[in-house]
Design a protein around this motif. Structure first.
Motif, PDB file in Angstrom:
ATOM      1  N   PRO A  86      39.952  94.541  69.119  1.00  0.00           N
ATOM      2  CA  PRO A  86      39.255  93.666  68.167  1.00  0.00           C
ATOM      3  C   PRO A  86      37.956  94.285  67.671  1.00  0.00           C
ATOM      4  O   PRO A  86      37.206  94.890  68.439  1.00  0.00           O
ATOM      5  N   LEU A  87      37.718  94.150  66.358  1.00  0.00           N
ATOM      6  CA  LEU A  87      36.520  94.641  65.681  1.00  0.00           C
ATOM      7  C   LEU A  87      36.424  96.160  65.678  1.00  0.00           C
ATOM      8  O   LEU A  87      35.369  96.724  65.406  1.00  0.00           O
ATOM      9  N   GLY A  88      37.514  96.829  66.011  1.00  0.00           N
ATOM     10  CA  GLY A  88      37.538  98.287  65.940  1.00  0.00           C
ATOM     11  C   GLY A  88      36.778  98.997  67.038  1.00  0.00           C
ATOM     12  O   GLY A  88      36.470 100.194  66.913  1.00  0.00           O
ATOM     13  N   ILE A  89      36.493  98.316  68.126  1.00  0.00           N
ATOM     14  CA  ILE A  89      35.773  98.935  69.248  1.00  0.00           C
ATOM     15  C   ILE A  89      36.644 100.008  69.900  1.00  0.00           C
ATOM     16  O   ILE A  89      37.842  99.810  70.108  1.00  0.00           O
ATOM     17  N   LYS A  90      36.030 101.143  70.228  1.00  0.00           N
ATOM     18  CA  LYS A  90      36.722 102.223  70.932  1.00  0.00           C
ATOM     19  C   LYS A  90      36.223 102.273  72.382  1.00  0.00           C
ATOM     20  O   LYS A  90      35.015 102.142  72.629  1.00  0.00           O
ATOM     21  N   PRO A  91      37.112 102.451  73.345  1.00  0.00           N
ATOM     22  CA  PRO A  91      36.671 102.502  74.747  1.00  0.00           C
ATOM     23  C   PRO A  91      35.829 103.737  75.040  1.00  0.00           C
ATOM     24  O   PRO A  91      35.978 104.769  74.380  1.00  0.00           O
ATOM     25  N   ILE A  92      34.953 103.599  76.011  1.00  0.00           N
ATOM     26  CA  ILE A  92      34.202 104.736  76.549  1.00  0.00           C
ATOM     27  C   ILE A  92      34.824 105.091  77.895  1.00  0.00           C
ATOM     28  O   ILE A  92      34.849 104.265  78.812  1.00  0.00           O
ATOM     29  N   VAL A  93      35.361 106.290  77.988  1.00  0.00           N
ATOM     30  CA  VAL A  93      36.020 106.725  79.222  1.00  0.00           C
ATOM     31  C   VAL A  93      34.976 107.311  80.165  1.00  0.00           C
ATOM     32  O   VAL A  93      34.299 108.283  79.824  1.00  0.00           O
ATOM     33  N   PRO A 223      29.339  93.162  69.759  1.00  0.00           N
ATOM     34  CA  PRO A 223      29.471  92.055  70.711  1.00  0.00           C
ATOM     35  C   PRO A 223      29.934  92.467  72.100  1.00  0.00           C
ATOM     36  O   PRO A 223      29.586  91.814  73.092  1.00  0.00           O
ATOM     37  N   TYR A 224      30.726  93.538  72.174  1.00  0.00           N
ATOM     38  CA  TYR A 224      31.269  93.934  73.472  1.00  0.00           C
ATOM     39  C   TYR A 224      31.561  95.422  73.463  1.00  0.00           C
ATOM     40  O   TYR A 224      31.595  96.070  72.411  1.00  0.00           O
ATOM     41  N   GLN A 225      31.780  95.970  74.650  1.00  0.00           N
ATOM     42  CA  GLN A 225      32.200  97.365  74.788  1.00  0.00           C
ATOM     43  C   GLN A 225      33.190  97.445  75.939  1.00  0.00           C
ATOM     44  O   GLN A 225      33.066  96.710  76.925  1.00  0.00           O
ATOM     45  N   ILE A 226      34.147  98.347  75.821  1.00  0.00           N
ATOM     46  CA  ILE A 226      35.137  98.575  76.872  1.00  0.00           C
ATOM     47  C   ILE A 226      34.839  99.908  77.558  1.00  0.00           C
ATOM     48  O   ILE A 226      34.558 100.909  76.890  1.00  0.00           O
ATOM     49  N   TYR A 227      34.890  99.908  78.889  1.00  0.00           N
ATOM     50  CA  TYR A 227      34.681 101.108  79.702  1.00  0.00           C
ATOM     51  C   TYR A 227      35.936 101.343  80.541  1.00  0.00           C
ATOM     52  O   TYR A 227      36.491 100.404  81.137  1.00  0.00           O
ATOM     53  N   ASP A 228      36.351 102.594  80.591  1.00  0.00           N
ATOM     54  CA  ASP A 228      37.607 102.966  81.251  1.00  0.00           C
ATOM     55  C   ASP A 228      37.304 103.818  82.479  1.00  0.00           C
ATOM     56  O   ASP A 228      36.723 104.903  82.369  1.00  0.00           O
ATOM     57  N   GLY A 231      41.734 104.367  84.082  1.00  0.00           N
ATOM     58  CA  GLY A 231      42.694 103.419  83.543  1.00  0.00           C
ATOM     59  C   GLY A 231      42.368 101.969  83.820  1.00  0.00           C
ATOM     60  O   GLY A 231      42.997 101.066  83.255  1.00  0.00           O
ATOM     61  N   PHE A 232      41.400 101.711  84.682  1.00  0.00           N
ATOM     62  CA  PHE A 232      40.909 100.347  84.944  1.00  0.00           C
ATOM     63  C   PHE A 232      39.876 100.032  83.873  1.00  0.00           C
ATOM     64  O   PHE A 232      38.790 100.615  83.842  1.00  0.00           O
ATOM     65  N   LYS A 233      40.209  99.100  82.981  1.00  0.00           N
ATOM     66  CA  LYS A 233      39.372  98.840  81.820  1.00  0.00           C
ATOM     67  C   LYS A 233      38.472  97.620  82.057  1.00  0.00           C
ATOM     68  O   LYS A 233      38.951  96.554  82.445  1.00  0.00           O
ATOM     69  N   VAL A 234      37.199  97.834  81.778  1.00  0.00           N
ATOM     70  CA  VAL A 234      36.176  96.805  81.963  1.00  0.00           C
ATOM     71  C   VAL A 234      35.591  96.445  80.610  1.00  0.00           C
ATOM     72  O   VAL A 234      35.110  97.322  79.875  1.00  0.00           O
ATOM     73  N   ALA A 235      35.637  95.168  80.253  1.00  0.00           N
ATOM     74  CA  ALA A 235      35.000  94.684  79.028  1.00  0.00           C
ATOM     75  C   ALA A 235      33.641  94.097  79.376  1.00  0.00           C
ATOM     76  O   ALA A 235      33.530  93.289  80.308  1.00  0.00           O
ATOM     77  N   VAL A 236      32.614  94.500  78.649  1.00  0.00           N
ATOM     78  CA  VAL A 236      31.268  93.961  78.843  1.00  0.00           C
ATOM     79  C   VAL A 236      30.841  93.265  77.555  1.00  0.00           C
ATOM     80  O   VAL A 236      30.750  93.899  76.496  1.00  0.00           O
ATOM     81  N   PHE A 237      30.613  91.951  77.633  1.00  0.00           N
ATOM     82  CA  PHE A 237      30.099  91.167  76.515  1.00  0.00           C
ATOM     83  C   PHE A 237      28.603  90.959  76.694  1.00  0.00           C
ATOM     84  O   PHE A 237      28.138  90.751  77.817  1.00  0.00           O
ATOM     85  N   GLY A 238      27.855  90.969  75.615  1.00  0.00           N
ATOM     86  CA  GLY A 238      26.434  90.642  75.665  1.00  0.00           C
ATOM     87  C   GLY A 238      26.184  89.233  75.157  1.00  0.00           C
ATOM     88  O   GLY A 238      26.867  88.765  74.242  1.00  0.00           O
ATOM     89  N   LEU A 239      25.208  88.547  75.750  1.00  0.00           N
ATOM     90  CA  LEU A 239      24.771  87.231  75.288  1.00  0.00           C
ATOM     91  C   LEU A 239      23.249  87.168  75.314  1.00  0.00           C
ATOM     92  O   LEU A 239      22.619  87.724  76.229  1.00  0.00           O
ATOM     93  N   THR A 240      22.665  86.484  74.352  1.00  0.00           N
ATOM     94  CA  THR A 240      21.214  86.322  74.257  1.00  0.00           C
ATOM     95  C   THR A 240      20.884  84.839  74.166  1.00  0.00           C
ATOM     96  O   THR A 240      21.553  84.093  73.441  1.00  0.00           O
ATOM     97  N   THR A 241      19.846  84.418  74.893  1.00  0.00           N
ATOM     98  CA  THR A 241      19.512  83.000  74.930  1.00  0.00           C
ATOM     99  C   THR A 241      19.244  82.435  73.532  1.00  0.00           C
ATOM    100  O   THR A 241      18.436  82.988  72.769  1.00  0.00           O
ATOM    101  N   ASP A 272      39.726  85.117  76.861  1.00  0.00           N
ATOM    102  CA  ASP A 272      41.180  85.239  77.077  1.00  0.00           C
ATOM    103  C   ASP A 272      41.726  86.497  76.416  1.00  0.00           C
ATOM    104  O   ASP A 272      42.569  87.204  76.990  1.00  0.00           O
ATOM    105  N   LEU A 273      41.248  86.766  75.200  1.00  0.00           N
ATOM    106  CA  LEU A 273      41.712  87.954  74.480  1.00  0.00           C
ATOM    107  C   LEU A 273      41.281  89.229  75.207  1.00  0.00           C
ATOM    108  O   LEU A 273      42.045  90.207  75.268  1.00  0.00           O
ATOM    109  N   ALA A 274      40.065  89.222  75.765  1.00  0.00           N
ATOM    110  CA  ALA A 274      39.581  90.395  76.495  1.00  0.00           C
ATOM    111  C   ALA A 274      40.508  90.727  77.657  1.00  0.00           C
ATOM    112  O   ALA A 274      40.761  91.905  77.952  1.00  0.00           O
ATOM    113  N   HIS A 275      41.035  89.697  78.306  1.00  0.00           N
ATOM    114  CA  HIS A 275      41.927  89.934  79.442  1.00  0.00           C
ATOM    115  C   HIS A 275      43.276  90.497  78.998  1.00  0.00           C
ATOM    116  O   HIS A 275      43.995  91.082  79.812  1.00  0.00           O
TER     117      HIS A 275
END
Length: 585
Positions: A86-93, A223-228, A231-241, A272-275
């Motif tokens: 989504p949004l064209g994000i590329k994973p960082i390995v 909004p988010y970044q994926i780290y690999d 092969g175990f992929k971790v999505a990190v979302f940012g939120l600001t108060t 849900d989509l991130a999963h």
């Protein structure tokens, strides 16, 4: 991969030495790192030896962004793995060794507020943190370093350079992502976007926030970044108060929305989509666990209303959260403030699934004073030195700061009285200007601040930033609170209670106060006027003060809900003098 005991992992990772990886065939990476003094033992001998420390560079006259190859110590690459995210994000390995079972370490900080040096308000300091991270990376690439906001503002080191210097330190330490906090807006939204763009262009550091949009609903940050990791992929979302709209000065967030309806409506769908794409979901949020704003949006509120978040790394409330702190099945962690701690979450991964997670805090005392740390002594750790590259950069910035401190910002027509015996017993021409600056900057109805916060006088003529820092040397933040008229009388009674004795809590204010020095304490304030009109004891006002007093400092327990947090007072006062008394030369 050998699974080590929780106790051993926590103890040895207390200085991020990653000794829990000793003997793992899958971790063979070694890179240059300052030498940490360690015991001689069979375990230590089995560990990869750190390479010699790089030579310190000569500080330059002006701070300059370090080159990308010097600033990004972690091995990582943005890749196209053929999947359309989504949004064209590329994973960082981060690791491609292919391990099926391994430990992943999430290192996190929050609310550092530009405390750069070791022991500055109890901070570990970036130079020692860099040493620890480099040593850990010499053992493994299974490390993700995150900051939960309020990092680029709070001391002259940051403020003189609009936060750029802190951004450079995050890059040099190899941070992977940061979520903007409310104080990161203290130079304005355009500056924050520029810092994010610089980080993106020169490193793999990402500034993440999924809820900051313009008025048309367009995202202003990634909004988010994926780290690999193998092969175990971790999505990190940012939120600001969303309370940034009031916790920072409103002018800094003009045209910015933090609660776009679409963001709120699709929040669960986003998780849900991130999963569907990733194996583990982290939210990096500057929300806090304390509901002290106007929106009621806290990290616990989010977790109680969203399912599927595996880890929430929190900031904003300066809380220390570790261990088994779960909300709705999500591990919630936070590392306090000022880098008094560094948080670590250890996640054991097998078959691309998180098997278990442990969370703990590395205390500054274990790093700064290992000789008196039971934890450090138990494992023979005697010293954690500074990273010379980071030290050299800090020195170069401080040299540039010296040049800036000599810059004339105003020319005043008379001497301004900040003498100790005066500002602690009466209003002076200097205290009147400080109060006027605080009221003008904040838009509050009036100011009440403590005389003890004013530490020097100013002489007629040119005024430099260094002079202003002598007047207001503390890193107190301009804060606006609600207060009733009755509480105004109570606050002033408290401030005037020790007269004629000097008192650091003496109330400096731009209100007109009629008092009797002959009356008993508690009955000295006879009348209080705002712009010539009597204060209404039943009315609620907005009072500008400093964060120390807003939290009850100097006995001021009368201030109510905080509605706004702004810049440090010396910065506010410097701008006020420059505006009203511009330099003549």
């Amino acid at each position: 991969m050998k699974r080590f005991s929780k106790t051993l992992s926590i103890a040895l990772l207390a200085v991020l030495l990653a000794f829990s990886f000793v003997g793992c065939a899958s971790t063979e990476k070694v890179e240059a790192a300052p030498e940490i003094v360690l015991p001689t033992s069979a375990d230590a001998a089995a560990a990869p030896a750190p390479a010699p420390a790089p030579a310190a560079t000569t500080p330059s006259a002006e701070p300059a962004p370090a080159a990308k190859e010097e600033a990004a110590p972690a091995v990582a690459a943005v890749v196209d793995d053929g999947i359309e995210y989504p949004l064209g994000i590329k994973p960082i390995v981060k690791n491609t060794q292919g391990d099926n079972e391994f430990d992943l370490f999430i290192v996190h900080t929050n609310d550092v507020h530009a405390r750069v040096h070791a022991e500055e308000d109890g901070s570990i300091g970036y130079a020692k943190l860099s040493t620890m991270l480099k040593t850990a990376r010499s053992i493994t690439d299974n490390i993700l370093v995150l900051d939960a906001g309020d990092v680029t503002h709070g001391t002259n080191f940051a403020n003189f350079f609009n936060g750029e210097t802190i951004g450079q330190l995050l890059i040099m330490c190899g941070y992977d992502a940061v979520a903007p906090g409310n104080h990161d807006f203290n130079y304005g939204i355009d500056n924050l976007k520029s810092l994010a763009k610089y980080a993106e262009d020169t490193s793999t550091l990402k500034v993440l926030s999924a809820n900051i949009t313009d008025k048309n609903g367009n995202l202003l940050f990634q909004p988010y970044q994926i780290y690999d990791f193998n092969g175990f992929k971790v999505a990190v979302f940012g939120l600001t108060t969303p309370d940034t709209k009031t916790k920072a000065h409103p002018k800094y967030t003009e045209g910015v929305d933090f609660m776009n309806p679409a963001v709120l409506e699709y929040a669960q769908a986003a998780i849900d989509l991130a999963h569907e794409y990733c194996d583990y979901v982290i939210v990096l949020g500057h929300l806090g666990v304390v509901d002290d704003g106007i929106t009621g949006i806290t990290s616990t509120f989010v977790l109680e209303n969203l399912d599927g978040i595996d880890l929430f790394v929190d900031g904003h409330s300066h809380s220390e959260l570790s261990g088994d702190n779960y909300v709705n099945g999500t591990l919630l962690v936070s590392a306090g403030e000022y880098m008094n701690n560094v948080g670590v979450v250890q996640i054991h991964v097998k078959d691309k699934k998180a098997q278990w997670a442990d969370a703990f805090l590395i205390k500054a005392s274990d790093v700064l004073d290992p000789a008196n740390s039971e934890l450090a002594k138990a494992y023979g750790i005697t010293a954690v030195p500074d990273d010379p590259e980071v030290d050299a950069y800090i020195a170069s910035v401080e040299q540039a700061m010296e040049d800036k401190l000599n810059v004339v910002v105003a020319t005043i027509p008379t001497n301004l009285d900040g003498e100790r015996q005066d500002v602690r017993t009466k209003k002076t021409n200097l205290s009147a200007l400080v109060c006027a600056a605080m009221t003008e900057e904040s838009g509050a109805d009036f100011t009440i601040t403590n005389g003890g916060g004013i530490r020097a006088s100013l002489k007629k003529g040119d005024v430099t930033l260094g002079d202003i820092n002598s007047v207001l040397p503390f890193t107190n933040i301009l804060t606006v609170c609600e207060i009733t008229g009755a509480e105004v009388y109570e606050a002033l009674e408290h401030g005037y209670s020790l007269l004629p004795e000097t008192n650091g809590a003496f109330s400096q204010t731009d209100l007109q106060v009629v008092y009797s020095k002959f009356s008993e304490p508690g009955n000295r304030i006879k009348r209080v006027l705002l712009n010539g009109e009597l204060i209404d004891k039943d009315k609620t006002y907005l009072v500008a003060t400093n964060d120390f007093m807003a939290a009850g400092g100097d006995g001021y327990t009368m201030f109510g809900r905080v509605t706004q947090e702004g810049r440090v007072l010396n910065e506010v006062f410097a701008d006020y003098l420059a505006k009203h008394y511009p330099p003549q030369n």
